[in-house]
Design an enzyme around this catalytic site. Structure first.
Site, PDB file in Angstrom:
ATOM      1  N   CYS A  72       0.869  -1.185   0.000  1.00 33.76           N
ATOM      2  CA  CYS A  72       0.000   0.000   0.000  1.00 33.76           C
ATOM      3  C   CYS A  72       0.902   1.231   0.000  1.00 33.76           C
ATOM      4  O   CYS A  72       2.076   1.142  -0.402  1.00 33.76           O
ATOM      5  CB  CYS A  72      -0.995  -0.020   1.161  1.00 33.76           C
ATOM      6  N   ARG A 115      -3.414  -0.614   5.403  1.00 34.99           N
ATOM      7  CA  ARG A 115      -4.015  -1.674   4.588  1.00 34.99           C
ATOM      8  C   ARG A 115      -3.120  -2.898   4.420  1.00 34.99           C
ATOM      9  O   ARG A 115      -3.538  -4.025   4.710  1.00 34.99           O
ATOM     10  CB  ARG A 115      -4.401  -1.117   3.202  1.00 34.99           C
ATOM     11  N   ASP A 130      -8.213   3.704   1.175  1.00 36.81           N
ATOM     12  CA  ASP A 130      -7.317   4.114   2.254  1.00 36.81           C
ATOM     13  C   ASP A 130      -8.158   4.611   3.442  1.00 36.81           C
ATOM     14  O   ASP A 130      -8.873   5.597   3.311  1.00 36.81           O
ATOM     15  CB  ASP A 130      -6.418   5.244   1.730  1.00 36.81           C
TER      16      ASP A 130
HETATM   17  P1  4NP Z   1      -1.840   2.885   4.098  1.00 37.95           P
HETATM   18  O1  4NP Z   1      -2.488   4.251   4.643  1.00 37.95           O
HETATM   19  O2  4NP Z   1      -1.272   3.204   2.738  1.00 37.95           O
HETATM   20  O3  4NP Z   1      -3.020   1.965   4.014  1.00 37.95           O
HETATM   21  O4  4NP Z   1      -0.811   2.463   5.114  1.00 37.95           O
HETATM   22  C1  4NP Z   1      -1.768   5.438   4.764  1.00 37.95           C
HETATM   23  C2  4NP Z   1      -0.964   5.639   5.855  1.00 37.95           C
HETATM   24  C3  4NP Z   1      -0.278   6.833   5.993  1.00 37.95           C
HETATM   25  C4  4NP Z   1      -0.414   7.825   5.043  1.00 37.95           C
HETATM   26  C5  4NP Z   1      -1.215   7.623   3.939  1.00 37.95           C
HETATM   27  C6  4NP Z   1      -1.887   6.422   3.800  1.00 37.95           C
HETATM   28  N1  4NP Z   1       0.270   9.052   5.201  1.00 37.95           N
HETATM   29  O5  4NP Z   1       0.085   9.952   4.369  1.00 37.95           O
HETATM   30  O6  4NP Z   1       1.065   9.207   6.156  1.00 37.95           O
END
Ligand code: 4NP
Length: 163
Positions: A8, A14, A131
């Site tokens: 991800c 995720r 997300d």
């Molecule tokens: P992930 O979610 O891609 O599902 O781990 C996110 C976690 C952090 C961030 C964006 C998406 N961020 O911008 O820090």
């Protein structure tokens, strides 16, 4: 032994849940000798961190333990894994941009290609694991349930075919 990598953006919401559910389901099916799994983020924002606290507590409520620490996807992962499964179209584009050979490109999939069945659907038509990072707890539950469904079909596909 088939090696699966879930990808991800931040590797805290995720993909660590996808990895945790994958381990949970293969252990419950006594298939843990046949598979290994890991996860990574295309971005390096959270390297070394534990999964998001809401992802962790929601996973626990479904009996799934998250053991991962965030790391960034790298080109070496194309050699280390047989299948690389991205959560959304943006992650997919970023991973495919790093792929050099046709073999590397052929390892890359979208998780929702297994949303509706065992045979992977057309990647262009597949949905996304949304997300949940900026939303409320309902989003984390939705992600968890979607990942359970996709993983169940994915494991059946991995068991029955040779990716
Ligand atoms: P992930 O979610 O891609 O599902 O781990 C996110 C976690 C952090 C961030 C964006 C998406 N961020 O911008 O820090």
């Amino acid at each position: 032994m088939k090696k699966v990598l879930f990808v991800c953006l931040g590797n805290i919401c995720r993909s660590p849940v996808a990895e945790g559910i994958f381990w949970h389901q293969v252990r419950n099916s006594f298939l843990d000798q046949s598979f290994s799994a890991d996860s990574a983020g295309t971005a390096g924002y959270h390297i070394g961190e534990r999964p998001h606290t809401t992802s962790t507590s929601v996973a626990h409520s479904y009996g799934v333990k998250l053991e991962h620490r965030s790391r960034q996807f790298s080109r070496e992962d194309f050699n280390k894994f047989d299948v690389i499964i991205c959560m959304d179209h943006s992650n997919l584009a970023n991973v495919l941009r790093e792929a050099v050979t046709p073999e590397e490109k052929s390892k890359v999939y979208l998780m929702c290609q297994w949303e509706n069945g065992i045979t992977p659907s057309d990647v262009k038509l597949a949905g996304e694991v949304p997300d949940p990072y900026y939303g409320g707890i309902d989003g984390f539950h939705h992600v968890h349930n979607l990942l359970e469904t996709c993983n169940k079909n994915l494991i059946s596909w991995l068991t029955s075919s040779k990716p």
